[in-house]
Design an enzyme around this catalytic site. Sequence first.
Site, short mmCIF file in Angstrom:
data_model
loop_
_atom_site.label_atom_id
_atom_site.label_comp_id
_atom_site.label_asym_id
_atom_site.label_seq_id
_atom_site.Cartn_x
_atom_site.Cartn_y
_atom_site.Cartn_z
N HIS A 203 0.81 -1.22 0.00
CA HIS A 203 0.00 0.00 0.00
C HIS A 203 0.85 1.27 0.00
CE1 HIS A 203 -3.44 -2.69 0.70
NE2 HIS A 203 -4.02 -1.77 -0.05
N GLU A 446 -11.59 -10.23 -5.19
CA GLU A 446 -10.14 -10.19 -4.97
C GLU A 446 -9.63 -11.41 -4.21
OE1 GLU A 446 -9.18 -6.57 -2.83
OE2 GLU A 446 -10.92 -6.74 -1.54
N ASN A 469 -4.68 -6.69 -7.08
CA ASN A 469 -3.53 -6.71 -6.15
C ASN A 469 -3.67 -7.86 -5.17
OD1 ASN A 469 -3.03 -4.29 -7.39
ND2 ASN A 469 -3.92 -3.08 -5.75
N ASP A 470 -4.86 -7.89 -4.55
CA ASP A 470 -5.09 -8.98 -3.61
C ASP A 470 -5.33 -10.30 -4.33
OD1 ASP A 470 -4.77 -7.99 -0.98
OD2 ASP A 470 -6.53 -6.74 -1.30
N ARG A 480 1.90 -9.57 -0.69
CA ARG A 480 2.17 -8.50 -1.66
C ARG A 480 3.20 -7.48 -1.18
NH1 ARG A 480 -3.76 -5.56 -1.68
NH2 ARG A 480 -2.76 -3.61 -2.25
N CYS A 517 -9.96 -2.69 -10.74
CA CYS A 517 -9.41 -1.52 -10.03
C CYS A 517 -8.07 -1.80 -9.37
CB CYS A 517 -10.41 -1.00 -9.00
SG CYS A 517 -10.67 -2.13 -7.64
C1 PEP Z 1 -6.79 -4.69 -4.89
O1 PEP Z 1 -6.62 -5.53 -4.00
O2 PEP Z 1 -6.49 -4.89 -6.08
C2 PEP Z 1 -7.34 -3.36 -4.56
C3 PEP Z 1 -7.66 -2.51 -5.50
O3 PEP Z 1 -7.48 -3.03 -3.26
P1 PEP Z 1 -6.26 -2.67 -2.28
O4 PEP Z 1 -5.03 -2.49 -3.14
O5 PEP Z 1 -6.61 -1.42 -1.57
O6 PEP Z 1 -6.17 -3.87 -1.40
MG MG Z 2 -7.63 -5.30 -2.12
#
Ligand code: PEP
Ligand code: MG
Length: 590
Positions: A203, A446, A469-470, A480, A517
């Site tokens: 993050h 996710e 991402n997740d 991650r 996203c």
């Molecule tokens: C994701 O997991 O891809 C996402 C957009 O949420 P975050 O990165 O805030 O976990």
């Molecule tokens: Mg996420």
Amino acid sequence: MSGEQTTQNQRPEICLHGIGASPGIVRGKAFVFLARKSDLPCFKIRPERIETEVRRFHAAVAQTRRQIQALGDEMRSRVGALEASIFDAHLLVLDDPAVINKTDEAIRNSRLNAEHCFNSVAGKYIDFFSSLDDSFLKERVTDIRDVTERILRNLTGKTLDQASEYLQDHIVVSENLTPSETIGFEKCQVRAILTDTGNHTSHAAIFARTLGIPAVVGLRNATLKIAQEDDLLIDGSQGIVYINPSEKTIEVYEKIASRQSEIDMRIAADAGKDDVTLDGHRFYLEANISGKENLESLDKAKITAVGLFRSEGIFMRTNSFPDEEAQFKEYSAVTEAIPSNSNCVIRTLDIGGDKHISSSLMPPETNPFMGFRAIRFCLEFKDIFKEQLRAILRTSTRKNVRIMFPMISSLRELLAAKEVLEEAKSDLRSRDVPFDENISVGAMIELPAAVAISDDLAKHVDFFSIGTNDLTQYMLAVDRGNSKISYLYDSFHPAVLRAIAKTINSAHEAKIWCAVCGEMAGTAVFAPFLIGCGADALSMSVLNASLIRYNLRHSKLTDMQALAHEVLQEGDPRRIQERLEHFCKNIMNA
Ligand code: PEP
Ligand code: MG
């Protein structure tokens, strides 16, 4: 390009390789932050130095008071009185004579240093308040902890926060950074960020991209190799750092920068056109934001919709759980800035994992990414969840707000979240507060479990948004944020790509919208694949938006569909990568 070169009057160039986390080529001086509050020193004081030690403690308390007052004043003028009230609570902690007097006593009696004595006195208070059943008093623990850390930092004198006045125009080099530290860099005009640990989708890296600060993470030993005020050249796309760059390297990068500005000019020449592919397919680019501070970047990128508002940004900035009114102000500042015909998807609180709030409600966990995170936290603390939902609902009267639940792993969880939403709606109805009765509700997909049951989930929501991402982290079982195993965090992995395709299909079979996203949506090389799979919108940190827009406008949907079809048959991640890169290169060379 070689790793080491020497030129006249210059120290040798050293080249470090890490993970490109936020693009941009910048040059600047290093600010190396070495020490973090970890092992506190504990040592005996000579009898004749005891009163000096007590005075040293009082000086740190006074310094802390000045800092908190200044922060409160700044917050009041920049954000509002409500948000600033957190600092009044911090001042109350400082005014409590018990902690101060007990520390004085402890220094005199034990003849141990101030840090040690204060830490153990404050620790006892924290334990006491944490053990209480009253959730209001429990929340005071956050304030005590925050003030304790600040006093300890002032005593030990080695914090990033304290160093913020030196950070301006510097490249910050640190072992690691928390997401809230990174958010704080916006104010300090930091030029770039380098960290020993971290990954492209940790993050802190995501927030660096959102703020437009170039960053290289996972450098392993940058804090050992880079000295204070070293001359650095950073390539945030490639993840390369040059210490004392040679003239030859500088020349090479001047050429890269001029090639980049040529591309920028081509992109700018395209500016006024519609977001349609060469064969007339409309695509939508949206922004990922974490607060109203990011709205300016939307204008620059000519994006009007928000596909992911990471609402936890508000909680992390204040390190607290703001009430309904405070949240309502924050959300409406964003939703009112978004045209009423554009979406603003507000994702409900996603704390946990690497996004921590110092609160007794969030005790440390051994495996936080697999733990008490996001919807799991909200379904446990329904009051906090409902307070947020009411605040979001109140901003929905212009009908451009959508609500999205993160980290859904089962239908039962989704239905439970929707039930709390219904309770929040009836709270507002009973208060005669208007809101959009038909507000759209979506789920983030996710988790591999959510992909597997995406056809079932799709029947109960108005839209999906794929959090790549997740999804990558959980599909491949790769933390991650862990740079040691970042080579395994591979979004080109066929399992990840096929999971995305399956989710989009499930959504479309149920006739609902499906956006992406996660960071893949904002990575140029993946965009044609995602659109080819049928993604309705790509929501991204806006840095790469203009390049992605250019690439999509200069491609045919049919070619992107063929690309997606071909890539989904392929089993080797590197061949997939080559194929996707080749597709993008051809657009630019056309
Ligand atoms: C994701 O997991 O891809 C996402 C957009 O949420 P975050 O990165 O805030 O976990
Ligand atoms: Mg996420």
